[in-house]
Each structure stands twice: as structure tokens, then as C-alpha cells.
Scaffold this motif. Structure first.
Motif, PDB file in Angstrom:
ATOM      1  N   ALA A 153       0.820  -1.212   0.000  1.00 17.41           N
ATOM      2  CA  ALA A 153       0.000   0.000   0.000  1.00 17.41           C
ATOM      3  C   ALA A 153       0.852   1.260   0.000  1.00 17.41           C
ATOM      4  O   ALA A 153       0.472   2.283  -0.573  1.00 17.41           O
ATOM      5  N   SER A 154       2.022   1.191   0.637  1.00 18.71           N
ATOM      6  CA  SER A 154       2.851   2.396   0.747  1.00 18.71           C
ATOM      7  C   SER A 154       3.413   2.832  -0.600  1.00 18.71           C
ATOM      8  O   SER A 154       3.835   3.978  -0.756  1.00 18.71           O
ATOM      9  N   LEU A 157       0.582   5.090  -1.523  1.00 19.04           N
ATOM     10  CA  LEU A 157       0.271   5.974  -0.401  1.00 19.04           C
ATOM     11  C   LEU A 157       1.361   7.019  -0.199  1.00 19.04           C
ATOM     12  O   LEU A 157       1.084   8.205  -0.080  1.00 19.04           O
ATOM     13  N   GLY A 161       1.472   9.916  -3.126  1.00 18.76           N
ATOM     14  CA  GLY A 161       1.154  11.082  -2.318  1.00 18.76           C
ATOM     15  C   GLY A 161       2.203  12.164  -2.456  1.00 18.76           C
ATOM     16  O   GLY A 161       1.890  13.341  -2.679  1.00 18.76           O
ATOM     17  N   PHE A 265      -3.885   8.155  -5.330  1.00 18.89           N
ATOM     18  CA  PHE A 265      -3.408   8.279  -3.953  1.00 18.89           C
ATOM     19  C   PHE A 265      -4.438   7.754  -2.960  1.00 18.89           C
ATOM     20  O   PHE A 265      -4.128   6.958  -2.058  1.00 18.89           O
ATOM     21  N   ILE A 266      -5.678   8.187  -3.096  1.00 20.43           N
ATOM     22  CA  ILE A 266      -6.712   7.788  -2.139  1.00 20.43           C
ATOM     23  C   ILE A 266      -7.001   6.295  -2.261  1.00 20.43           C
ATOM     24  O   ILE A 266      -7.411   5.645  -1.293  1.00 20.43           O
ATOM     25  N   SER A 268      -4.762   3.948  -2.628  1.00 21.28           N
ATOM     26  CA  SER A 268      -3.821   3.227  -1.789  1.00 21.28           C
ATOM     27  C   SER A 268      -4.050   3.503  -0.300  1.00 21.28           C
ATOM     28  O   SER A 268      -3.747   2.662   0.529  1.00 21.28           O
ATOM     29  N   LEU A 269      -4.580   4.672   0.030  1.00 23.22           N
ATOM     30  CA  LEU A 269      -4.920   4.939   1.424  1.00 23.22           C
ATOM     31  C   LEU A 269      -5.974   3.953   1.905  1.00 23.22           C
ATOM     32  O   LEU A 269      -5.896   3.432   3.020  1.00 23.22           O
ATOM     33  N   LEU A 272      -4.480   0.487   2.486  1.00 21.70           N
ATOM     34  CA  LEU A 272      -3.742   0.365   3.738  1.00 21.70           C
ATOM     35  C   LEU A 272      -4.675   0.260   4.935  1.00 21.70           C
ATOM     36  O   LEU A 272      -4.506  -0.610   5.799  1.00 21.70           O
ATOM     37  N   CYS A 273      -5.661   1.130   5.004  1.00 20.22           N
ATOM     38  CA  CYS A 273      -6.496   1.221   6.209  1.00 20.22           C
ATOM     39  C   CYS A 273      -7.396   0.006   6.398  1.00 20.22           C
ATOM     40  O   CYS A 273      -7.605  -0.444   7.531  1.00 20.22           O
ATOM     41  N   PHE A 322     -11.881   5.478  -1.961  1.00 22.75           N
ATOM     42  CA  PHE A 322     -11.340   5.102  -0.652  1.00 22.75           C
ATOM     43  C   PHE A 322     -12.133   3.933  -0.068  1.00 22.75           C
ATOM     44  O   PHE A 322     -11.560   2.933   0.383  1.00 22.75           O
TER      45      PHE A 322
END
Length: 403
Positions: A153-154, A157, A161, A265-266, A268-269, A272-273, A322
Motif C-alpha cells: 500500500a505504501s 500511499l 502522495g 493516492f486515495i 492506496s490509502l 492500507l487502512c 477510498f
């Protein structure tokens, strides 16, 4: 509740090598994300066709098939940490491709770096899985799942980002220089991790070449289900993710870059979450539930299907993507956990390589069909058509190998 995040924090406190490994992969993933920003940003600036944008996504996955074969073979001969260090060095050298592409206005050169990164990702995945299996106890496997989620994910992210913020501030050549530094730092941290690593699960340093090869026909139903979760996710998710820049181009033609990069970007956020908030003690039960898995995939597609309808509101569009990836990466986490849990240390590198190859091939077929359809019926209609067919096929597959 014992979430994957709490399990990961506990493992990081206990293992210095894992802390160094995590920092190394975060830096490396940040560099990969920056590369993708440069590639997709330039393609959008050069007004590349939807087929080219989809091809860029496909080339970012398909060569991983060959890479996973190499990674599996190398894992039988040398330490997985040496393989990971080699991948970082080669990743830095691969930046020659986008450098040439920027200087010569060459789209093929930009696409070439996508292929190189996919190849190296395929090489590193079996080695990383084997390393986590050997270095962590069975009780710490949820932490290994969280670590893999964090690493992959990073890439977007952090990398995307940072790239979204800097893309219009710094030149693409400067972004590539930052990318190269991240690979160098990552290789150094991996060397430090190798110096303090100690084996927990397996008493040997490398896999024996004489160990019987893992084959599909010898796998139990539970093992087969574990191997199929990542390819199933690819079948549903790859067309949608590959078409995301083209959909953004179609719904906001005058502001494509301004919409597409924040969406990446969103995305991958959410990746991750979602998994990090799962209950670590219930992973096996979640993975056995067809209803939960299909619900996650339906929620994922729902977010993408509603995206064209909310094009006038960028905030709503970001919220949809997201939420979609909160759901989809729960399936990813369950797939990686299943491979770690249901295969021994001698089998796990081969098992992870098999899952990766299945994921890559399914993603390539689904993405290729989506790209061809997008050229004739538009990105949005192609997204609806391919994704619905894929979801039905996955539902049949999960029912066939139900726990």
C-alpha cells in the motif's frame, strides 16, 4: 480488539530485522510510487490514448509472472534477503528507462520501466513471503500479513502522495533522482536487516533443491482456496484499477491529471487502512466466509460503478474510491494470510509464487479485455462489462472451493 495493526506493532517491537525490513520496503515502495507518478503524469500530459494508459497498467503487472518464476528458483538456492537486495539494485538501474523516455519523448521507454518494476516485484514477492515465514512464529503470522499490506500500500500511499504534491513543483528528472536515492537507502537497510536476522520457523538457510515441488493436484481444498483468493481479487479489481485513469480522462477531460493522481493516492490509502483494522484473531474465519468475501468485492465494484455519476464532486469521487479499496484489500489480506498459514516453510515460497502468477495472468487477461473494450465502447462501459462478468466467475469459484 487485537487488530492487525496491533499485531504488527508487537512484532516490530520484538524483531529488529523486521523494523529494518519495513523501513527498507517503505522507502523502496515510495520510489516505485514516484516512478508511477512520472510515467502516468507524462502519459496524461502527452494525451495518451485509453489503450496506452491501460497498457501501462498491464505492463506494471504481467512481467511479474516471469519474475515470480525467477524468485521461486532463487529462493531454493540463496538467502531471501540477498534476493531482495538484488531487486533494489536492479530497480535503481531500471530508472535509466524513464530517464531516456523523458529526454527523448519516448512512450515505449516510459512503459519499459513499468515492465522492469513488475519483473522485480515478482522476484521479490516469494522471497519476502519466505523471509516472513522463517523469521516469525505462527502466532505472529497476522503481523506478517499486516507487513505485506503496509509494503504494497505504501507504494502509492507514500510515492503517489509525494508525487502528487511535487509533480507540478519539481521536474520529472528531479523526481527520478529522489527515486534513485530511495532505492540506494533501501538496499542499505536490507543489508542491515540481513546482519541481525535470525530464523524462527525453519532450521535451514535455503530451500533444498531436492525438496518435492508443490503442485496444484497435491494441494488440499483449503490450500487451493488460499491460492485462488489473490487471482480472484485480480479478476475483479484489475479492470477497474487499470481503467481508473481512462475513466478520469473521460469524465473530466479538461482536468484529467488533477483528478486521476489524487484518485490513485486515495486508492492506496484505502488499501492500507482496510486490512490493518481487521481482527487478527478472526482472519481464518473471515477467509472461510464466501459471504464476507463477495460482500467486499461487491462494495469495491459499487464504488467504481458510482464514480462516473459523481464526477461533478471530486470529494465524493475520492470517498468512493477510498471505500472501495477499504473493502478490496480485506480480500488481499486474507489471501496473503491464507498462503502463510496453510503452507509450510518449505512450500511457502512456491505457494506465494503460484498465487502471484495466477494473479498476474488473470489481471493481464482482464486488463487486456478492458483496454480493448475501452477503445470501442468507452472506459466506463468497459468497466461495467468486464467487472460484472469477473464477479460472477469469482462467485462460482468461491462456491466450488468453499470451506
Amino acid at each position: 480488539m487485537n487488530t492487525l495493526l496491533i499485531a504488527l506493532i508487537g512484532a516490530l517491537r520484538s524483531h529488529r530485522w523486521l523494523r529494518l525490513l519495513g523501513c527498507a520496503f517503505i522507502l523502496s515502495s515510495m520510489g516505485n510510487g514516484l516512478t508511477q507518478v512520472v510515467v502516468f503524469g507524462q502519459l496524461l500530459r502527452w494525451q495518451a490514448s485509453p489503450l496506452t494508459l491501460t497498457l501501462a497498467y498491464m505492463l506494471a503487472t504481467l512481467p511479474g509472472f516471469i519474475g515470480s518464476v525467477w524468485g521461486e528458483h532463487l529462493s531454493r538456492k540463496i538467502s531471501p534477503l540477498k534476493i531482495l537486495i538484488l531487486c533494489e539494485v536492479l530497480g535503481m538501474l531500471a530508472l535509466i528507462c524513464p530517464l531516456y523516455g523523458l529526454l527523448r519523448h519516448s512512450i515505449p521507454a516510459l512503459l519499459a520501466v513499468q515492465s522492469a518494476e513488475a519483473l522485480l516485484s515478482g522476484m521479490s514477492y516469494p522471497a519476502l513471503t519466505l523471509l516472513l515465514k522463517r523469521g516469525l512464529s505462527d502466532n505472529e503470522l497476522p503481523a506478517a500479513t499486516a507487513m505485506e499490506t503496509l509494503i504494497f500500500a505504501s507504494q502509492v500511499l507514500l510515492g503517489t502522495g509525494l508525487g502528487v504534491v511535487l509533480f507540478d513543483v519539481l521536474s520529472p528528472l528531479t523526481l527520478l533522482a529522489i527515486d534513485a536515492l530511495s532505492f540506494c537507502a533501501s538496499a542499505g537497510l536490507l543489508a542491515g536487516s540481513a546482519a541481525v536476522f535470525h530464523v524462527v520457523t525453519s532450521p535451514v538457510d535455503t530451500l533444498s533443491p531436492d525438496h518435492p515441488r508443490l503442485r496444484w493436484r497435491n494441494c488440499s481444498a483449503l490450500q487451493r482456496r488460499s491460492l485462488l483468493l489473490l487471482p480472484a481479487l485480480a479478476a475483479v479489481g484489475s479492470p477497474a484499477m487499470a481503467l481508473l485513469p481512462a475513466v478520469a480522462q473521460q469524465i473530466r477531460p479538461e482536468e484529467t491529471t488533477a483528478l486521476a493522481l489524487p484518485l490513485l493516492f486515495i486508492r492506496s490509502l484505502g488499501q492500507l487502512c482496510g486490512p490493518l483494522l481487521m481482527n487478527a484473531d478472526k482472519l481464518q474465519r473471515y477467509g472461510a466466509s464466501n459471504v464476507r468475501l463477495l460482500l467486499c468485492l461487491v462494495l469495491f465494484l459499487g464504488g467504481y460503478f458510482l464514480l462516473p455519476l459523481l464526477s461533478a464532486s471530486p470529494v465524493a469521487a475520492l470517498g468512493l474510491i477510498f471505500g472501495a479499496h477499504l473493502a478490496s484489500n480485506v480480500v488481499f489480506a486474507l489471501g496473503t494470510f491464507g498462503v502463510l498459514r496453510h503452507f509450510s516453510a518449505e512450500q511457502v515460497a512456491t505457494a506465494s509464487a503460484m498465487a502471484w502468477r495466477g494473479q498476474v495472468m488473470i489481471a493481464a487477461v482482464a486488463t487486456g479485455c478492458a483496454g480493448l473494450l475501452a477503445e470501442s465502447i468507452g472506459a466506463t462501459c468497459a468497466l461495467y462489462s468486464i467487472s460484472l462478468v469477473s464477479l460472477v466467475c469469482v462467485a462460482i469459484l468461491l462456491w466450488r472451493y468453499r470451506a
